[in-house]
Design an enzyme around this catalytic site. Structure first.
Site, PDB file in Angstrom:
ATOM      1  N   ASP A  19      50.276  41.719  78.373  1.00  7.91           N
ATOM      2  CA  ASP A  19      50.219  41.826  79.868  1.00  7.91           C
ATOM      3  C   ASP A  19      48.449  41.754  79.620  1.00  7.91           C
ATOM      4  OD1 ASP A  19      49.854  42.434  81.596  1.00  7.91           O
ATOM      5  OD2 ASP A  19      50.360  44.446  81.575  1.00  7.91           O
ATOM      6  N   LYS A  48      43.507  50.754  67.840  1.00  9.41           N
ATOM      7  CA  LYS A  48      42.490  50.556  69.104  1.00  9.41           C
ATOM      8  C   LYS A  48      43.100  51.816  69.764  1.00  9.41           C
ATOM      9  CE  LYS A  48      46.546  49.618  72.437  1.00  9.41           C
ATOM     10  NZ  LYS A  48      46.737  48.073  72.806  1.00  9.41           N
ATOM     11  N   GLN A  57      57.205  52.885  80.297  1.00  9.62           N
ATOM     12  CA  GLN A  57      57.310  54.097  80.866  1.00  9.62           C
ATOM     13  C   GLN A  57      58.414  55.259  80.782  1.00  9.62           C
ATOM     14  OE1 GLN A  57      56.824  54.476  85.146  1.00  9.62           O
ATOM     15  NE2 GLN A  57      55.836  52.376  85.136  1.00  9.62           N
TER      16      GLN A  57
END
Length: 326
Positions: A236, A206, A107
């Site tokens: 992740d 992507k 973030q």
């Protein structure tokens, strides 16, 4: 009466094992008289979920290094903030937050309307708690260092991954980025490895359907017959990594491996890795994964010695530039 300055190393609950490895390495770098132990602390838990960390030995006048990866982010960041505050209130001379994995780092900007910038908020909280210095590793975006108003030592896993890659028995090595954001990292590894033998770069592009869900991936570069190593800062859900590996294998890659600094490994990440074309995946121990010992595909490389060396040099006001490859 003359007081001697000293180093103290403590750990929050998420990183006690990593902190102990740091202390073990530190004790190989200092004279016998300066050897240290992992400091004693405890956490009192209350029935409503509140908790209170405390030091059970004096930190007065010491340079205190507090080790804590913020994974999962919320509770572990709060524990680190409370430990920093406790050290300052206990008259520590300096407090250094050693954050091997800095949660909230994704973030780092407003990528859509009406969202927070969590990395900046976390930086503000650490500064407000009284931290004097930050030490971390492979931030998701290098510019996060500028979110802090205190010095930041940004370590890189290239220090441990380059020897690993160099020692792999690969005849036609190529470095790949799993997405456009990782192109700079892949290029840096390829440039360093090309000093020893030719090492081309492959870039995967992507599209995302939504957060943590990958749409389509295409690869740009010479893939046929290459032993590909995908470089990333974290794994992740492993969706991007595994889909990229499958695409590269389908395009004719001889083998596909991956190196990623932080093994978040949320959800079905491990299952995806084992079901994918990946032959091996190397991660560091910035996030603890004792359950992976003996895993057929996962390999863990320790960053503890790198952190120990930088901690020792920071404490002694020595230059740390030699610790950085890129």
């Amino acid at each position: 009466m003359q007081f001697e300055h000293r180093m103290e190393v403590f750990a929050c609950r998420a990183s006690r094992g990593f902190a102990q490895k740091i202390v073990d390495y530190l004790n190989t770098m200092v004279p016998e008289a300066e050897k240290i132990h992992l400091g004693d602390s405890e956490v009192t838990n209350f029935s409503d979920g509140e908790f209170q960390p405390s030091f059970t030995e004096s930190v007065r006048g010491a340079t205190v290094f507090i080790v804590q990866s913020t994974m999962p982010p919320a509770e572990n960041l709060m524990e680190l903030l409370l430990m920093v505050d406790a050290a300052k209130r206990a008259s520590a001379d300096k407090v250094v937050a050693v954050i091997p994995y800095f949660g909230w780092a994704r973030q780092d900007r407003k990528d859509k309307p009406r969202v927070s910038i969590g990395a900046k908020l976390a930086a503000n909280l650490l500064t407000a708690a009284g931290v004097d210095r930050i030490m971390t590793c492979d931030l998701h975006a290098d510019q996060i260092q500028g979110f802090f108003d205190v010095p930041v030592d940004h370590l890189y896993a290239s220090k441990v991954f380059l020897p690993v890659i160099s020692n792999l028995p690969l005849r036609n090595l190529a470095i790949a980025a799993p997405d456009m954001g990782g192109a700079k990292r892949a290029n840096s590894y390829a440039r360093e490895l090309s000093k020893r033998k030719d090492c081309p770069v492959i870039i995967c592009h992507k599209t995302r359907e939504r957060a943590n869900v990958v749409g389509k991936i295409t690869a740009i570069g010479e893939v046929e017959g290459k032993d590909v190593v995908i470089m990333d800062d974290m794994i992740d859900t492993a969706g991007t990594l595994c889909k990229a590996a499958d695409v590269l294998k389908a395009m004719g890659a001889a083998s596909v491996r991956a190196c990623a600094t932080h093994g978040v490994l949320s959800g079905d990440a491990l299952k995806r890795i084992h079901d994918s074309a990946l032959e091996e995946v190397y991660i560091t121990d910035t996030i603890p994964h004792p359950e992976l010992e003996g895993d057929s595909k996962m390999r863990i490389v320790s960053m503890a010695e790198v952190f120990a060396s930088v901690i020792n040099k920071v404490y002694r006001y020595e230059p740390i530039s030699t610790e950085f490859i890129f």
